[in-house]
Scaffold this motif. Structure first.
Motif, mmCIF file in Angstrom:
data_model
loop_
_atom_site.group_PDB
_atom_site.id
_atom_site.type_symbol
_atom_site.label_atom_id
_atom_site.label_comp_id
_atom_site.label_asym_id
_atom_site.label_seq_id
_atom_site.Cartn_x
_atom_site.Cartn_y
_atom_site.Cartn_z
ATOM 1 N N PHE A 114 -39.185 -46.790 -12.187
ATOM 2 C CA PHE A 114 -40.166 -46.291 -13.248
ATOM 3 C C PHE A 114 -41.422 -45.852 -12.393
ATOM 4 C CE2 PHE A 114 -40.319 -50.988 -13.512
ATOM 5 C CZ PHE A 114 -41.573 -51.182 -13.501
ATOM 6 N N THR A 115 -42.014 -44.995 -13.399
ATOM 7 C CA THR A 115 -43.288 -44.308 -12.937
ATOM 8 C C THR A 115 -44.574 -44.892 -13.890
ATOM 9 O OG1 THR A 115 -43.010 -42.347 -14.428
ATOM 10 C CG2 THR A 115 -42.450 -42.095 -11.939
ATOM 11 N N TYR A 116 -45.554 -45.234 -13.377
ATOM 12 C CA TYR A 116 -46.430 -46.198 -14.106
ATOM 13 C C TYR A 116 -47.726 -45.229 -13.747
ATOM 14 C CZ TYR A 116 -49.221 -50.236 -16.106
ATOM 15 O OH TYR A 116 -50.004 -50.933 -16.727
ATOM 16 N N GLY A 117 -48.784 -45.299 -14.830
ATOM 17 C CA GLY A 117 -49.985 -44.756 -14.482
ATOM 18 C C GLY A 117 -50.861 -44.449 -15.649
ATOM 19 N N VAL A 118 -51.898 -44.039 -15.402
ATOM 20 C CA VAL A 118 -52.663 -43.495 -16.411
ATOM 21 C C VAL A 118 -52.281 -42.035 -16.896
ATOM 22 C CG1 VAL A 118 -55.156 -42.889 -16.787
ATOM 23 C CG2 VAL A 118 -54.530 -44.589 -15.561
ATOM 24 N N THR A 119 -52.581 -42.006 -18.465
ATOM 25 C CA THR A 119 -52.206 -40.783 -18.674
ATOM 26 C C THR A 119 -52.700 -39.494 -17.818
ATOM 27 O OG1 THR A 119 -51.827 -39.274 -20.762
ATOM 28 C CG2 THR A 119 -53.872 -40.455 -20.461
ATOM 29 N N GLY A 120 -51.752 -38.549 -17.427
ATOM 30 C CA GLY A 120 -52.131 -37.306 -16.916
ATOM 31 C C GLY A 120 -52.337 -37.459 -15.366
ATOM 32 N N SER A 121 -51.777 -38.888 -14.824
ATOM 33 C CA SER A 121 -51.970 -39.128 -13.357
ATOM 34 C C SER A 121 -50.710 -38.533 -12.623
ATOM 35 C CB SER A 121 -51.904 -40.643 -13.241
ATOM 36 O OG SER A 121 -50.671 -41.188 -13.842
ATOM 37 N N GLY A 122 -49.646 -37.919 -13.423
ATOM 38 C CA GLY A 122 -48.515 -37.228 -12.742
ATOM 39 C C GLY A 122 -47.035 -37.973 -12.689
ATOM 40 N N LYS A 123 -46.937 -38.931 -13.561
ATOM 41 C CA LYS A 123 -45.882 -39.676 -13.858
ATOM 42 C C LYS A 123 -44.604 -38.576 -14.232
ATOM 43 C CE LYS A 123 -47.158 -42.294 -17.410
ATOM 44 N NZ LYS A 123 -48.713 -41.857 -17.430
ATOM 45 N N THR A 124 -44.771 -37.775 -15.198
ATOM 46 C CA THR A 124 -43.804 -36.961 -15.383
ATOM 47 C C THR A 124 -43.567 -35.939 -14.549
ATOM 48 O OG1 THR A 124 -44.672 -37.273 -17.827
ATOM 49 C CG2 THR A 124 -43.045 -35.331 -17.360
ATOM 50 N N PHE A 125 -44.661 -35.534 -13.971
ATOM 51 C CA PHE A 125 -44.604 -34.691 -12.689
ATOM 52 C C PHE A 125 -43.350 -35.103 -11.571
ATOM 53 C CE2 PHE A 125 -45.968 -33.240 -8.506
ATOM 54 C CZ PHE A 125 -45.658 -31.709 -8.465
ATOM 55 N N THR A 126 -43.766 -36.604 -11.472
ATOM 56 C CA THR A 126 -43.139 -37.217 -10.199
ATOM 57 C C THR A 126 -41.572 -37.449 -10.758
ATOM 58 O OG1 THR A 126 -44.986 -38.431 -9.617
ATOM 59 C CG2 THR A 126 -42.856 -39.358 -9.154
ATOM 60 N N MET A 127 -41.390 -37.764 -12.033
ATOM 61 C CA MET A 127 -39.934 -38.206 -12.355
ATOM 62 C C MET A 127 -39.196 -36.873 -12.756
ATOM 63 S SD MET A 127 -38.026 -40.665 -12.820
ATOM 64 C CE MET A 127 -38.771 -42.212 -13.122
ATOM 65 N N THR A 128 -39.683 -35.899 -13.338
ATOM 66 C CA THR A 128 -38.900 -34.705 -13.954
ATOM 67 C C THR A 128 -39.223 -33.668 -12.932
ATOM 68 O OG1 THR A 128 -39.163 -35.610 -16.045
ATOM 69 C CG2 THR A 128 -38.313 -33.396 -15.796
ATOM 70 N N GLY A 129 -40.498 -33.568 -12.709
ATOM 71 C CA GLY A 129 -41.046 -32.189 -11.836
ATOM 72 C C GLY A 129 -41.113 -30.881 -12.748
ATOM 73 N N GLU A 130 -41.459 -30.073 -11.959
ATOM 74 C CA GLU A 130 -41.744 -28.993 -12.721
ATOM 75 C C GLU A 130 -40.580 -27.649 -12.254
ATOM 76 O OE1 GLU A 130 -45.469 -27.999 -11.218
ATOM 77 O OE2 GLU A 130 -46.538 -28.995 -13.030
ATOM 78 N N PRO A 131 -40.616 -26.554 -13.132
ATOM 79 C CA PRO A 131 -39.544 -25.607 -12.567
ATOM 80 C C PRO A 131 -39.717 -25.014 -11.187
ATOM 81 C CG PRO A 131 -40.601 -25.094 -14.878
ATOM 82 C CD PRO A 131 -41.105 -26.073 -14.211
ATOM 83 N N HIS A 132 -38.570 -25.156 -10.630
ATOM 84 C CA HIS A 132 -38.677 -24.791 -9.124
ATOM 85 C C HIS A 132 -39.436 -26.071 -8.116
ATOM 86 C CE1 HIS A 132 -36.860 -21.356 -10.525
ATOM 87 N NE2 HIS A 132 -37.939 -21.057 -11.246
ATOM 88 N N ASN A 133 -39.691 -27.012 -8.861
ATOM 89 C CA ASN A 133 -40.360 -28.125 -8.212
ATOM 90 C C ASN A 133 -39.996 -29.451 -8.759
ATOM 91 O OD1 ASN A 133 -41.727 -29.420 -6.179
ATOM 92 N ND2 ASN A 133 -43.728 -28.900 -7.175
ATOM 93 N N CYS A 134 -38.747 -29.819 -8.898
ATOM 94 C CA CYS A 134 -38.096 -30.672 -9.317
ATOM 95 C C CYS A 134 -38.355 -32.109 -8.735
ATOM 96 C CB CYS A 134 -36.534 -30.427 -9.739
ATOM 97 S SG CYS A 134 -35.644 -30.281 -8.328
ATOM 98 N N GLY A 135 -38.478 -32.991 -9.851
ATOM 99 C CA GLY A 135 -38.758 -34.376 -9.439
ATOM 100 C C GLY A 135 -37.445 -35.214 -9.031
ATOM 101 N N ILE A 136 -37.710 -36.473 -9.201
ATOM 102 C CA ILE A 136 -36.803 -37.505 -8.715
ATOM 103 C C ILE A 136 -35.390 -37.188 -9.528
ATOM 104 C CG2 ILE A 136 -36.357 -40.140 -8.898
ATOM 105 C CD1 ILE A 136 -39.256 -40.543 -7.962
ATOM 106 N N LEU A 137 -35.551 -37.324 -10.815
ATOM 107 C CA LEU A 137 -34.548 -37.361 -11.883
ATOM 108 C C LEU A 137 -33.665 -36.144 -11.481
ATOM 109 C CD1 LEU A 137 -34.429 -38.126 -15.526
ATOM 110 C CD2 LEU A 137 -33.129 -36.572 -14.623
ATOM 111 N N PRO A 138 -34.027 -34.936 -11.566
ATOM 112 C CA PRO A 138 -32.741 -33.792 -10.971
ATOM 113 C C PRO A 138 -32.405 -33.975 -9.713
ATOM 114 C CG PRO A 138 -35.142 -32.812 -12.046
ATOM 115 C CD PRO A 138 -35.352 -34.209 -11.595
#
Ligand SMILES: Nc1ncnc2c1ncn2[C@@H]1O[C@H](COP(=O)(O)OP(=O)(O)OP(=O)(O)O)[C@@H](O)[C@H]1O
Length: 874
Positions: free
Chosen positions: A113-137
């Motif tokens: 799990f990713t844990y942190g303050v809002t906006g600290s990059g949890k979703t970025f780390t877990m899901t990522g962004e288009p063409h820069n996917c995170g852990i889940l994909p």
């Protein structure tokens, strides 16, 4: 005892990663990584500094609350590894997630799990962004790349809705696949987000997969929002806000799971993204002032990998549920912890923030309690149930798999206070230990050698390569061959060493064949034993059969008895039904009657009530009336009293006047008057010519100039008090003045009576109409006579003469005091009448006032033919 043991063994086989033995085995701490995100603006000043690959320094800025409170100091926090802002997604994945995915493939559970303050990059780390996917994909990509060649056909494994799986035959699975194909033909939207996919060349494969297993991947995607669990893959429109709330349950193996959650079987990474993207769309996102795309909920994407060994032939999955191995990887993107006053959230947002912080706090409390238990060896209760997120992952913390956490941090000074809390939490979490899961090789434990699938493939390929037609029918007991010894040596045929290799292979095979002979012999012995055991069994079976037959006979008799009883029961039931029906009718009738009775009672009570009411009203009315009457009577009495007093007063005055007059007047006359008065006062008989006395008011003359007043005789209070003029009854005219002048008041057309009834009036004046007071009030007139004539009911003439004295009044007027009435009634002599007993046809009656006691005296007129009769006033 034996069966219990085997049961235990089966459980161990089924969920190797969840074995409770792990609790006492090796332990791993929760591995906590820290990832710093890049600064958003150049102007931002940092509060975090990486001082080593696994240490960060947190310095309080002057704007921090704790700085203001003067208890802030620079702190050092150590992690498994710290990722600087420039670390790319692949690196993070390789370090953090890859070991868990490897464990998953081997049958181990994992939680990341990713844990942190809002906006600290949890979703970025877990899901990522288009063409820069995170852990889940990346996890999905690598899993499918790894198991691709060993996947079971779809629907071979089927979720049993109780967190376990059933194994279906190939035929059943095929049927379901066809049904699904029909469904897809009727149109299905593609929810896949291609941006999340990676090019297949970038994806590596995990080595060491058990090739003798078949695999299937299932995914679930749930969201925990305001401490309620929602299924993001639930059937229905992609965007819906009305997802039903799910509950967390414990399965037969004491694992927590979301009951009724949609578990989708996935056959490729693309399919998995499709499911993930559908869930992502449904996920509640809201905007806060801190992060434009903030997750307001915890999202849990779970990948379950089901694996089961293939049979000896290396083809199909062994149709035994007990050999299933299920491992799970849960990827949790926690909602951001935040300070509500900084986010300026209100209403629902504030409630969400409260729930988020509360669940994170529960996570922290659980980890603290767990750590405390582990350090001090206590067994304090860990409050997993206080929040859905901890409740769901209870098993992980209690030693059912690897737990890893990525603490995301925004190094800007603005976030210092929240980051400090996150760092403390991370530090504490790192001290919690979870048991290392152990893996048991199911296939080896049931005597299956590895390489079955490979051998099968080799054999099939070799057979296909043989050109001779009989080769097609070549059957080889591969199971026996490949299960007889150690794994085949890795041998490759190349021209130079071919003879040597073949020699080696022949030796290997000969060894196997000799082993096989040994096994055959031992098998023959075992077969013999089995046969004799079967014979014994057969004997037993015969005995059982005969016993069974006798039991059947008994059963048939019992059944007959039961039937008879049933018939009786039916008859009784019918009778009972009839009675019940009657009872129901009677009850209804009684109810109706009761109802009627009740209605009538109501009516009666209503009437009674109305009457009471009326009675009360009347009573009140009568009471008022009676009171009024009493009041009136009182008033009348008062009036009477007042009048009586007035009369007394007047009498006294009169008496005084009389006395005064008596003193002054003629003694003889006075004496006469006094005598008359005395006679009058004593209610003696009245004689004509006596002293005038008061007549009733209705007989008083209208021309009295003095107002009539009530005159009451002291001795005769009952006598009329009305119409008595204020006159002196004892008034005496001077003889010279009083010539006994009469005033005759007679109608103009008087019928001649033919009688001499009129008094001897020598000095008289006749008037037909009284027009002037002077007619009476003069010195000459002292007597008054009113003559009236009228017809009686029989048509006879009736003449009446009212005679009276004219008495002067105090006011200078005069009044007539009637003192004699004479009545002459004439009867026709020819008329036959009831008066025949009468002596003459003319009757004379004389009245004196209205008093019964008035005496009738002979007329003062000369005698005539008419006979005077004394008639009582009545
Ligand atoms: N390591 C990083 N590199 C580049 N950009 C990043 C990184 N971490 C975060 N970001 C950017 O920061 C923004 C916020 O990140 P993200 O949405 O992941 O935050 P979060 O912690 O999930 O917030 P919340 O808890 O509110 O959902 C995103 O636009 C993301 O692209």
């Amino acid at each position: 005892m034996k069966s219990a043991k085997s049961k235990q063994r089966i459980n161990d086989l089924r969920t190797p990663a969840r074995s409770k033995q792990n609790l006492v085995g090796e332990r791993d701490p929760v591995q906590v990584y820290c990832r710093l995100r890049p600064m958003q603006r150049d102007s931002d000043s940092p509060c975090m500094k990486i001082i080593s690959p696994n240490t960060v320094l947190l310095t309080p800025p002057s704007t921090a609350i704790s700085y203001r409170n003067e208890n802030a100091k620079t702190m050092k926090y150590t992690f498994k590894e710290v990722f600087p802002p420039e670390t790319n997604q692949q690196e993070v994945f390789d370090k953090v997630a890859l070991p868990i995915v490897e464990g998953l493939i081997k049958g181990k559970n994992g939680l990341l799990f990713t844990y942190g303050v809002t906006g600290s990059g949890k979703t970025f780390t877990m899901t990522g962004e288009p063409h820069n996917c995170g852990i889940l994909p990346r996890c999905l990509n690598i899993i499918f790349k790894t198991i691709n060649d060993f996947q079971a056909h779809k629907y071979i494994f089927k979720p049993d809705k109780m967190n376990m799986f059933d194994i279906q035959s190939e035929a059943e699975a095929m049927l379901e696949r066809q049904q699904e194909l029909h469904k897809f033909k009727s149109g299905r939207k593609n929810n896949s987000n291609p941006d999340l996919a990676m090019s297949s060349s970038d994806i590596t494969k995990i080595e060491g997969i058990n090739e003798d297993n078949q695999y299937a991947v299932f995914v679930t995607y749930v969201e925990i929002y305001n401490n309620s669990v929602f299924d993001l893959l639930e059937d229905g429109p992609p965007i819906t806000r009305n997802l039903p709330v799910k509950i967390i349950r414990e399965d037969a193996a004491h694992n927590m799971y979301v009951h009724g959650v949609t578990e989708v079987e996935i056959k490729s990474a693309e399919e998995a993204f499709e499911a993930f993207y559908l869930g992502l769309k449904r996920k509640r996102m809201a905007h806060t002032t801190l992060n434009a795309e903030s997750s307001r909920s915890h999202s849990v994407f779970t990948i379950r990998l089901v694996q089961a060994p293939v049979d000896e032939m290396g083809e199909a999955v062994i149709q035994n549920k007990k050999f299933l191995s299920i491992s799970q990887l849960s990827l949790v993107d926690l909602a951001g912890s935040e300070r509500t006053n900084r986010t300026k959230n209100t209403g629902q947002r504030l409630r969400e923030a409260g729930n988020i912080n509360k669940s994170l706090m529960t996570l922290r409390t659980c980890l603290e309690a767990l750590r405390e238990n582990q350090i001090s060896g206590t067994n304090n209760m860990v409050p997993y149930r206080e929040s859905k997120i901890t409740h769901l992952f209870k098993n992980f913390f209690e030693g059912e798999g690897q737990v890893r956490m990525v603490v995301c941090a925004n190094p800007r000074a603005e976030d210092y206070d929240e980051t400090l809390q996150v760092m403390r939490f991370a530090e504490m979490a790192a001290e919690v230990e979870v048991a290392k899961p152990q893996i048991i090789d199911v296939a080896a434990s049931i005597g299956l050698t590895s390489g079955r699938r490979k051998a099968n493939r080799l054999f099939t390929t070799a057979r296909d390569n043989i050109i001779r037609p009989e080769a097609k029918d070549l059957e080889l007991d591969l199971g026996l061959v490949y299960s007889l010894g150690p794994d085949f040596p890795s041998l490759e045929l190349n021209s130079s060493q071919a003879a040597h290799i073949i020699k080696e292979l022949m030796a290997h095979l000969e060894m196997r064949i000799s082993r096989r002979e040994t096994l055959k012999r031992s098998k023959a012995i075992k077969d013999e034993r089995l046969r004799s055991a079967l014979l014994d069994l057969e004997k037993d079976s015969l005995e059982v059969r005969s016993e069974n037959a006798s039991l059947r006979g008994q059963l048939a008799a019992a059944e007959r008895r039961v039937r008879a009883l049933e018939e009786r029961l039916t008859a009784t039931e019918n009778a009972s039904l009839t009675h019940q029906r009657k009872l129901a009718e009677m009850t209804e009738y009684t109810t109706n009657l009761k109802h009627e009775l009740h209605e009538k009672e109501l009516l009666l009570s209503q009437n009674k009530f109305d009457k009471e009411k009326q009675k009360k009203i009347l009573e009140r009315k009568y009471n008022h009336k009676i009171a009024a009457e009493h009041e009136k009577a009182k008033e009348i009495n008062c009036e009477k009293e007042r009048l009586r007093n007035a009369i007394e007063e007047k009498e006294n005055k009169l008496r005084m006047i009389a006395e005064a007059l008596n003193d002054r007047g003629d003694d003889g006359y006075n004496n006469k008057i006094t005598g008359d008065m005395a006679a009058q006062t004593s209610n003696k008989d009245f004689t004509p010519g006596s002293t005038p006395r008061a007549l009733p008011a209705h007989l008083l003359t209208p021309f009295s100039s003095v107002p009539q007043t009530t005159q009451t005789h002291r001795d005769t209070p009952a006598s009329s008090r009305r119409g008595v003029a204020i006159a002196n009854p004892r008034h005496r005219r001077s003889l010279s003045a009083d010539g006994r002048g009469w005033l005759e008041h007679a109608p103009t057309k008087i019928v001649p009576m033919g009688t001499v009834m009129k008094p001897q009036i020598c000095n008289s004046k006749v008037v037909n109409k009284l027009t002037s007071v002077k007619d009476i009030a003069n010195s000459k007139t002292s007597k008054y006579c009113l003559i009236s004539q009228e017809q009686d009911t029989d048509g006879e003439l009736e003449t009446k003469l009212y005679k009276g004295d004219v008495v002067p009044t105090c006011g200078g007027g005069a009044q007539v005091i009637f003192n004699d009435v004479e009545m002459l009634k004439q009867f026709s002599p020819t008329r036959e009448s009831s008066h025949s007993n009468r002596l003459s046809s003319t009757t004379c009656a004389r009245h004196s006032g209205k008093r019964r006691d008035t005496a009738c005296s002979p007329p003062q007129t000369p005698s005539n033919t008419s006979k005077k009769q004394r008639v009582d006033d009545d």
